[in-house]
Scaffold this motif. Structure first.
Motif, PDB file in Angstrom:
ATOM      1  N   ASP A 224     -21.393  74.181  81.649  1.00 31.92           N
ATOM      2  CA  ASP A 224     -22.837  74.274  81.404  1.00 31.92           C
ATOM      3  C   ASP A 224     -23.163  75.271  80.300  1.00 31.92           C
ATOM      4  O   ASP A 224     -24.317  75.668  80.130  1.00 31.92           O
ATOM      5  N   ALA A 225     -22.151  75.664  79.536  1.00 32.03           N
ATOM      6  CA  ALA A 225     -22.376  76.657  78.480  1.00 32.03           C
ATOM      7  C   ALA A 225     -23.148  76.046  77.322  1.00 32.03           C
ATOM      8  O   ALA A 225     -23.165  74.824  77.127  1.00 32.03           O
ATOM      9  N   GLY A 226     -23.777  76.913  76.540  1.00 36.68           N
ATOM     10  CA  GLY A 226     -24.461  76.472  75.337  1.00 36.68           C
ATOM     11  C   GLY A 226     -23.466  76.203  74.221  1.00 36.68           C
ATOM     12  O   GLY A 226     -22.255  76.114  74.442  1.00 36.68           O
ATOM     13  N   PRO A 227     -23.940  76.109  72.989  1.00 37.94           N
ATOM     14  CA  PRO A 227     -23.083  75.687  71.875  1.00 37.94           C
ATOM     15  C   PRO A 227     -22.255  76.786  71.240  1.00 37.94           C
ATOM     16  O   PRO A 227     -21.530  76.534  70.282  1.00 37.94           O
ATOM     17  N   ALA A 228     -22.333  78.009  71.746  1.00 40.64           N
ATOM     18  CA  ALA A 228     -21.649  79.126  71.085  1.00 40.64           C
ATOM     19  C   ALA A 228     -20.139  79.066  71.279  1.00 40.64           C
ATOM     20  O   ALA A 228     -19.643  78.724  72.352  1.00 40.64           O
ATOM     21  N   GLN A 229     -19.407  79.409  70.211  1.00 40.21           N
ATOM     22  CA  GLN A 229     -17.981  79.717  70.313  1.00 40.21           C
ATOM     23  C   GLN A 229     -17.903  81.219  70.593  1.00 40.21           C
ATOM     24  O   GLN A 229     -18.357  82.014  69.787  1.00 40.21           O
ATOM     25  N   GLU A 230     -17.345  81.600  71.756  1.00 38.49           N
ATOM     26  CA  GLU A 230     -17.354  83.007  72.141  1.00 38.49           C
ATOM     27  C   GLU A 230     -15.977  83.642  72.002  1.00 38.49           C
ATOM     28  O   GLU A 230     -14.946  82.991  72.208  1.00 38.49           O
ATOM     29  N   PHE A 231     -15.973  84.948  71.662  1.00 44.12           N
ATOM     30  CA  PHE A 231     -14.751  85.698  71.414  1.00 44.12           C
ATOM     31  C   PHE A 231     -14.810  87.036  72.146  1.00 44.12           C
ATOM     32  O   PHE A 231     -15.892  87.599  72.337  1.00 44.12           O
ATOM     33  N   TYR A 232     -13.643  87.548  72.534  1.00 44.77           N
ATOM     34  CA  TYR A 232     -13.554  88.866  73.151  1.00 44.77           C
ATOM     35  C   TYR A 232     -12.483  89.676  72.443  1.00 44.77           C
ATOM     36  O   TYR A 232     -11.596  89.150  71.761  1.00 44.77           O
ATOM     37  N   HIS A 233     -12.580  90.993  72.625  1.00 47.64           N
ATOM     38  CA  HIS A 233     -11.603  91.915  72.044  1.00 47.64           C
ATOM     39  C   HIS A 233     -11.323  92.985  73.096  1.00 47.64           C
ATOM     40  O   HIS A 233     -12.262  93.530  73.697  1.00 47.64           O
ATOM     41  N   PRO A 234     -10.068  93.321  73.354  1.00 44.57           N
ATOM     42  CA  PRO A 234      -9.754  94.289  74.419  1.00 44.57           C
ATOM     43  C   PRO A 234     -10.330  95.679  74.189  1.00 44.57           C
ATOM     44  O   PRO A 234     -10.468  96.448  75.143  1.00 44.57           O
ATOM     45  N   ASP A 235     -10.693  96.004  72.956  1.00 39.75           N
ATOM     46  CA  ASP A 235     -11.228  97.335  72.660  1.00 39.75           C
ATOM     47  C   ASP A 235     -12.750  97.402  72.733  1.00 39.75           C
ATOM     48  O   ASP A 235     -13.323  98.461  72.459  1.00 39.75           O
ATOM     49  N   TYR A 236     -13.395  96.280  73.104  1.00 36.27           N
ATOM     50  CA  TYR A 236     -14.863  96.237  73.101  1.00 36.27           C
ATOM     51  C   TYR A 236     -15.391  95.857  74.479  1.00 36.27           C
ATOM     52  O   TYR A 236     -14.861  94.946  75.138  1.00 36.27           O
ATOM     53  N   ALA A 237     -16.460  96.516  74.896  1.00 40.71           N
ATOM     54  CA  ALA A 237     -17.120  96.163  76.163  1.00 40.71           C
ATOM     55  C   ALA A 237     -17.900  94.870  76.033  1.00 40.71           C
ATOM     56  O   ALA A 237     -18.066  94.131  77.004  1.00 40.71           O
ATOM     57  N   GLY A 238     -18.416  94.591  74.825  1.00 42.86           N
ATOM     58  CA  GLY A 238     -19.188  93.392  74.576  1.00 42.86           C
ATOM     59  C   GLY A 238     -18.366  92.269  73.974  1.00 42.86           C
ATOM     60  O   GLY A 238     -17.210  92.449  73.582  1.00 42.86           O
ATOM     61  N   ARG A 239     -18.966  91.097  73.924  1.00 42.22           N
ATOM     62  CA  ARG A 239     -18.344  89.919  73.343  1.00 42.22           C
ATOM     63  C   ARG A 239     -19.174  89.430  72.162  1.00 42.22           C
ATOM     64  O   ARG A 239     -20.314  89.865  71.964  1.00 42.22           O
TER      65      ARG A 239
END
Length: 322
Positions: A224-239
């Protein structure tokens, strides 16, 4: 389940409840809102029929949009109505965030799960120039309250030609300790803003490559996600998310339909003029609405025609909430 001729299933409804907004964003309503009042838009009873019909056909997520949806006095009631409908599991909204600090708790109690807040710059002067409102600190305070309330918080920022390396670095520094998803959105052409689009459109592809080279890794999408391609990084609290409607195969994973505040069904944000379903809502005819939705989906195209400059009925993004 709602399914089109290309095998795409539609779990996600974007429901606009007003076209009104009290911000003056350069890419949306630079001259302010001058349209009809909320009395012309869907009533609570009409929304109930609409949501019941969609839920009965497999829709599980609703995003309440505008304009600025919180300008409606019955906004909390609309959240509660949607969340209490059998089959609906997730309620989101998109807002400019000006009222978030005051009302995030109330909206959470009503059943809100996720809030997307538009923040196009973390520099107060630039924020004011883009939005027409000197309210960045109010919006950031609202974000903090939303996080404290346990809401899933996403931040939307539109990529413009003046998106400088310093502006990007400011966002990245902010994400080090801020547990939100920041989504960069390519500017989309609308009927009223063709010249602005030509002057300001910026592709998100170079930013995507820059993130990957810096160690950002892709996340799997929910159904049910929107159209965004999402990314994470182990050094960041946010995505970080990227929404790139001009990219190849953008429409291949489409899972959402839109209903405007005036009761018109839009199979795509940009492909047609909208199909009136309000007569079914006024008669509280759930079965008739459902049959019509199945029939209408036969006319959904494989893709939008943004690259050809076709914007459909969308004169500005406040009409349908993007």
């Amino acid at each position: 389940m709602l399914e089109d001729n290309f095998g795409r299933r539609f779990h996600y409804l974007r429901l606009s409840i007003t076209e009104a907004c009290n911000f003056r964003c350069q890419y949306c309503l630079p001259d302010g809102y001058a349209g009809p009042s909320d009395a012309h838009f869907l009533s609570l009873k009409e929304i109930e029929t609409l949501v019941t019909g969609f839920a009965g056909l497999g829709t599980s997520k609703i995003r309440i949009t505008g304009g600025e949806p919180s300008l409606r006095r019955d906004f909390s009631e609309i959240i509660q109505l949607c969340k209490s409908t059998p089959g609906i599991r997730r309620i989101a909204t998109t807002t400019h965030g000006g009222r978030l600090a005051k009302y995030a708790g109330k909206w959470k109690d009503a059943g809100l799960d996720q809030v997307n807040v538009s923040i196009d710059s973390l520099d107060p002067h630039q924020f004011a120039a883009i939005t027409g409102q000197d309210k960045l600190q109010d919006v950031l305070k609202g974000l903090d309250v939303a996080v404290e309330q346990g809401l899933d918080v996403k931040v939307n920022t539109v990529l413009l030609q003046d998106f400088s390396p310093n502006r990007l670095q400011r966002f990245l520094t902010w994400l080090k300790d801020t547990p939100v998803t920041l989504r960069f959105i390519e500017l989309m052409q609308t009927g009223d803003h063709a010249r602005f689009f030509e002057a300001q459109h910026l592709s998100g592809e170079p930013l995507k490559q820059q993130l990957i080279e810096a160690g950002w890794q892709p996340l799997l999408r929910r159904k049910d996600a929107g159209p965004a391609q999402e990314f994470y990084h182990p050094d960041y609290a946010g995505r970080i998310g990227l929404i790139m409607p001009y990219s190849k195969d953008f429409c291949k994973s489409c899972n959402r339909l839109r209903v405007a505040a005036n009761g018109r069904l839009h199979l795509c944000l940009f492909s047609e003029q909208g199909i009136d379903v309000r007569s079914y809502l006024q008669k509280q005819d759930v079965k008739g609405l459902q049959a019509f939705l199945h029939e209408a989906l036969a006319g959904k195209h494989a893709t939008h025609y943004l690259k050809e400059g076709q914007t459909g009925a969308t004169r500005h993004l406040a009409m349908l909430g993007g």
